[in-house]
Design a protein around this motif. Sequence first.
Motif, PDB file in Angstrom:
ATOM      1  N   ARG A  60       0.168  -1.501   4.932  1.00 51.44           N
ATOM      2  CA  ARG A  60       1.684  -2.085   5.130  1.00 51.44           C
ATOM      3  C   ARG A  60       1.659  -3.462   4.547  1.00 51.44           C
ATOM      4  N   ASP A  61       0.776  -4.403   4.267  1.00 49.32           N
ATOM      5  CA  ASP A  61       1.018  -5.716   3.817  1.00 49.32           C
ATOM      6  C   ASP A  61       0.209  -5.722   2.377  1.00 49.32           C
ATOM      7  N   TRP A  62      -0.115  -4.661   1.800  1.00 51.38           N
ATOM      8  CA  TRP A  62      -0.504  -4.800   0.700  1.00 51.38           C
ATOM      9  C   TRP A  62       0.407  -4.944  -0.492  1.00 51.38           C
ATOM     10  N   GLY A  63       0.258  -5.518  -1.539  1.00 54.37           N
ATOM     11  CA  GLY A  63       1.219  -5.718  -2.845  1.00 54.37           C
ATOM     12  C   GLY A  63       0.999  -6.848  -3.416  1.00 54.37           C
ATOM     13  N   GLN A  64       1.864  -7.081  -4.624  1.00 53.18           N
ATOM     14  CA  GLN A  64       1.687  -8.443  -5.647  1.00 53.18           C
ATOM     15  C   GLN A  64       3.146  -9.071  -5.356  1.00 53.18           C
ATOM     16  N   GLY A  65       3.072 -10.187  -5.487  1.00 54.15           N
ATOM     17  CA  GLY A  65       4.323 -11.121  -5.557  1.00 54.15           C
ATOM     18  C   GLY A  65       5.205 -11.018  -4.305  1.00 54.15           C
ATOM     19  N   GLY A  66       4.439 -11.141  -3.089  1.00 50.63           N
ATOM     20  CA  GLY A  66       5.039 -11.158  -1.839  1.00 50.63           C
ATOM     21  C   GLY A  66       5.556 -10.041  -1.502  1.00 50.63           C
ATOM     22  N   GLN A  67       5.802  -8.974  -2.412  1.00 46.90           N
ATOM     23  CA  GLN A  67       6.403  -7.660  -2.000  1.00 46.90           C
ATOM     24  C   GLN A  67       5.246  -6.663  -1.601  1.00 46.90           C
ATOM     25  N   LYS A  68       5.554  -5.864  -0.379  1.00 42.83           N
ATOM     26  CA  LYS A  68       4.655  -4.891   0.193  1.00 42.83           C
ATOM     27  C   LYS A  68       4.806  -3.608  -0.320  1.00 42.83           C
ATOM     28  N   LEU A  69       4.657  -3.394  -1.606  1.00 42.54           N
ATOM     29  CA  LEU A  69       4.936  -2.186  -2.403  1.00 42.54           C
ATOM     30  C   LEU A  69       4.209  -0.925  -2.436  1.00 42.54           C
ATOM     31  N   PHE A  70       2.633  -1.581  -1.934  1.00 46.92           N
ATOM     32  CA  PHE A  70       1.780  -0.306  -2.106  1.00 46.92           C
ATOM     33  C   PHE A  70       1.982   0.598  -1.008  1.00 46.92           C
ATOM     34  N   TRP A  71       2.405   0.267   0.339  1.00 50.92           N
ATOM     35  CA  TRP A  71       2.746   0.936   1.323  1.00 50.92           C
ATOM     36  C   TRP A  71       3.979   1.934   0.967  1.00 50.92           C
ATOM     37  N   ARG A  72       4.828   1.222   0.359  1.00 51.46           N
ATOM     38  CA  ARG A  72       6.335   2.112   0.016  1.00 51.46           C
ATOM     39  C   ARG A  72       5.955   3.221  -0.498  1.00 51.46           C
ATOM     40  N   VAL A  73       4.898   3.153  -1.597  1.00 53.10           N
ATOM     41  CA  VAL A  73       4.845   4.379  -2.295  1.00 53.10           C
ATOM     42  C   VAL A  73       3.876   5.473  -1.852  1.00 53.10           C
ATOM     43  N   HIS A  74       2.756   4.801  -0.857  1.00 51.79           N
ATOM     44  CA  HIS A  74       1.675   5.691  -0.661  1.00 51.79           C
ATOM     45  C   HIS A  74       2.224   6.536   0.624  1.00 51.79           C
ATOM     46  N   ALA A  75       3.197   5.783   1.538  1.00 50.11           N
ATOM     47  CA  ALA A  75       3.488   6.360   2.713  1.00 50.11           C
ATOM     48  C   ALA A  75       4.967   7.260   2.732  1.00 50.11           C
ATOM     49  N   ARG A  76       5.218   7.573   1.324  1.00 54.94           N
ATOM     50  CA  ARG A  76       6.257   8.347   1.056  1.00 54.94           C
ATOM     51  C   ARG A  76       6.233   9.627   1.673  1.00 54.94           C
ATOM     52  N   ASN A  77       7.344  10.294   2.059  1.00 52.85           N
ATOM     53  CA  ASN A  77       7.556  11.412   2.568  1.00 52.85           C
ATOM     54  C   ASN A  77       7.012  11.662   3.932  1.00 52.85           C
ATOM     55  N   LYS A  78       6.531  10.524   4.712  1.00 47.46           N
ATOM     56  CA  LYS A  78       5.790  10.437   6.048  1.00 47.46           C
ATOM     57  C   LYS A  78       6.951   9.932   7.048  1.00 47.46           C
ATOM     58  N   ARG A  79       6.734  10.504   8.202  1.00 51.49           N
ATOM     59  CA  ARG A  79       7.612  10.107   9.301  1.00 51.49           C
ATOM     60  C   ARG A  79       6.476   9.473   9.996  1.00 51.49           C
ATOM     61  N   CYS A  80       7.052   7.958  10.255  1.00 53.05           N
ATOM     62  CA  CYS A  80       6.029   7.171  11.153  1.00 53.05           C
ATOM     63  C   CYS A  80       6.399   7.100  12.535  1.00 53.05           C
ATOM     64  N   ILE A  81       5.318   7.229  13.311  1.00 57.72           N
ATOM     65  CA  ILE A  81       5.336   7.058  14.728  1.00 57.72           C
ATOM     66  C   ILE A  81       4.128   5.968  15.199  1.00 57.72           C
ATOM     67  N   SER A  82       4.768   5.264  16.321  1.00 62.83           N
ATOM     68  CA  SER A  82       3.500   4.533  16.863  1.00 62.83           C
ATOM     69  C   SER A  82       3.139   4.993  18.515  1.00 62.83           C
ATOM     70  N   LEU A  83       1.807   5.384  18.427  1.00 63.77           N
ATOM     71  CA  LEU A  83       1.195   5.975  19.602  1.00 63.77           C
ATOM     72  C   LEU A  83      -0.207   5.354  19.956  1.00 63.77           C
ATOM     73  N   ASP A  84      -0.391   5.084  21.283  1.00 67.11           N
ATOM     74  CA  ASP A  84      -1.520   4.496  21.341  1.00 67.11           C
ATOM     75  C   ASP A  84      -2.649   5.616  21.925  1.00 67.11           C
ATOM     76  N   LEU A  85      -3.333   5.972  21.068  1.00 62.34           N
ATOM     77  CA  LEU A  85      -4.565   7.031  21.299  1.00 62.34           C
ATOM     78  C   LEU A  85      -5.547   6.795  22.124  1.00 62.34           C
ATOM     79  N   ARG A  86      -5.526   5.249  22.599  1.00 64.81           N
ATOM     80  CA  ARG A  86      -6.449   4.753  23.461  1.00 64.81           C
ATOM     81  C   ARG A  86      -6.164   4.998  24.940  1.00 64.81           C
TER      82      ARG A  86
END
Length: 419
Positions: A60-86
Amino acid sequence: MTTNPQIESDRGAAPRGALDGVRVLELGTLIAGPYCGRLLGDMGADVVKVEAPDRPDPLRDWGQGGQKLFWRVHARNKRCISLDLRTDAGKEIFLDLARTADVVVESFRPGTLERWGIGYDVLSELNPRLILARVSGYGQTGPYSERPGYASVAEGISGLRHLNGFPGQAPPRIALSLGDSLGGMFAFQGVLAALYARERTGRGQVVDAALSEASLAIQESTIPDYHKVGHVRQPSGTRLERIAPSNIYKSSDGLWVIIAANQDTLWMRLAAAMGRPELGTDPRYADHTARGDRQDELDEMIGEWAARYSAEDLVAILDKFDVVTGPVNTVAEVMVDPQFNAREMFVDHIDPSLAPGDDGYDPEPVKGVGVIPKLSDTAGGIRFGGASRPGTHTDEVLAEVLGYDADTLARLRDAGTIA
């Protein structure tokens, strides 16, 4: 959560992909496993990415020029949930989701799921049709299996890195995490095969994909060449040894152009394009072996001829004679290339977690590479870009898939199980 109405509209309008109706749970971080999930999502699968509330994917924090754009493309078409598996509650929710899923993709170090009590023995007991795709540095077995694995080391240990660069120099790295992407692609291939096999057997299975083995698998004949005749292929710079002519040549305007005429018929066409058709049947160059013997001589001859023309004119001449050719483009040139644009290779990615008025909202979509390959009837597509806010779809997924009501979601959130 504020929803973006454009995303809701896009979801309904997106073409149905070949994997429409397949549910995928994605565990793990960074590139290899999530790339497999991205490919599944591109083809229409409902991909639910599971992240720890306090440790979201570092991508989520990867990218150039202060923009976190790696994530935007790599996580496309994914619904994101936060869940503690521990936590016990988090594991219980995950197992409930696994009962509804077709595929789980994970990219932890081997043994992690087992330590958490959610290994394939548990998963397959709950859902015998479930496919578990495991992506790791070295695979689930063997003396290196418990080592952490990164693309750079996978490329090195597999021999792939040795082949890159120029003779006598340090083997450079391509400016990509190639081993990760290869591992993700082989995992994707394995999932498709396992889904097909399930139609016959009714049961899921484990797909074990290793970055090191994926890097090894693309190395053509290096293994049999060494096994049978002891040949160790070496780095060869801008060309392949004894595959001639096939190299890059500098034009009069200082740009590099690839000219590949290493088949007999192509060599005859190149000779004609150079205004020297007699070279096409000259015994010194007429067949593959002869051209390999005179590779340096051919490179010098073609280089002198190519240097007379601009890159644009050089490509135009060679195209006229049906010689395989093309420029060495930067990304700036790639994005204006008429072929890629005609094939609609640059598509919009819109953040589904932000709407007008939200902090960080950008009305301009992010361009990314489209879905490859193209299917004629069930093409898939980009339904939405990666959500920049972790847990964007937690409530949506748990309510839709497991039927949780608002009170249940509130209790889980207060306990820190979800976020």
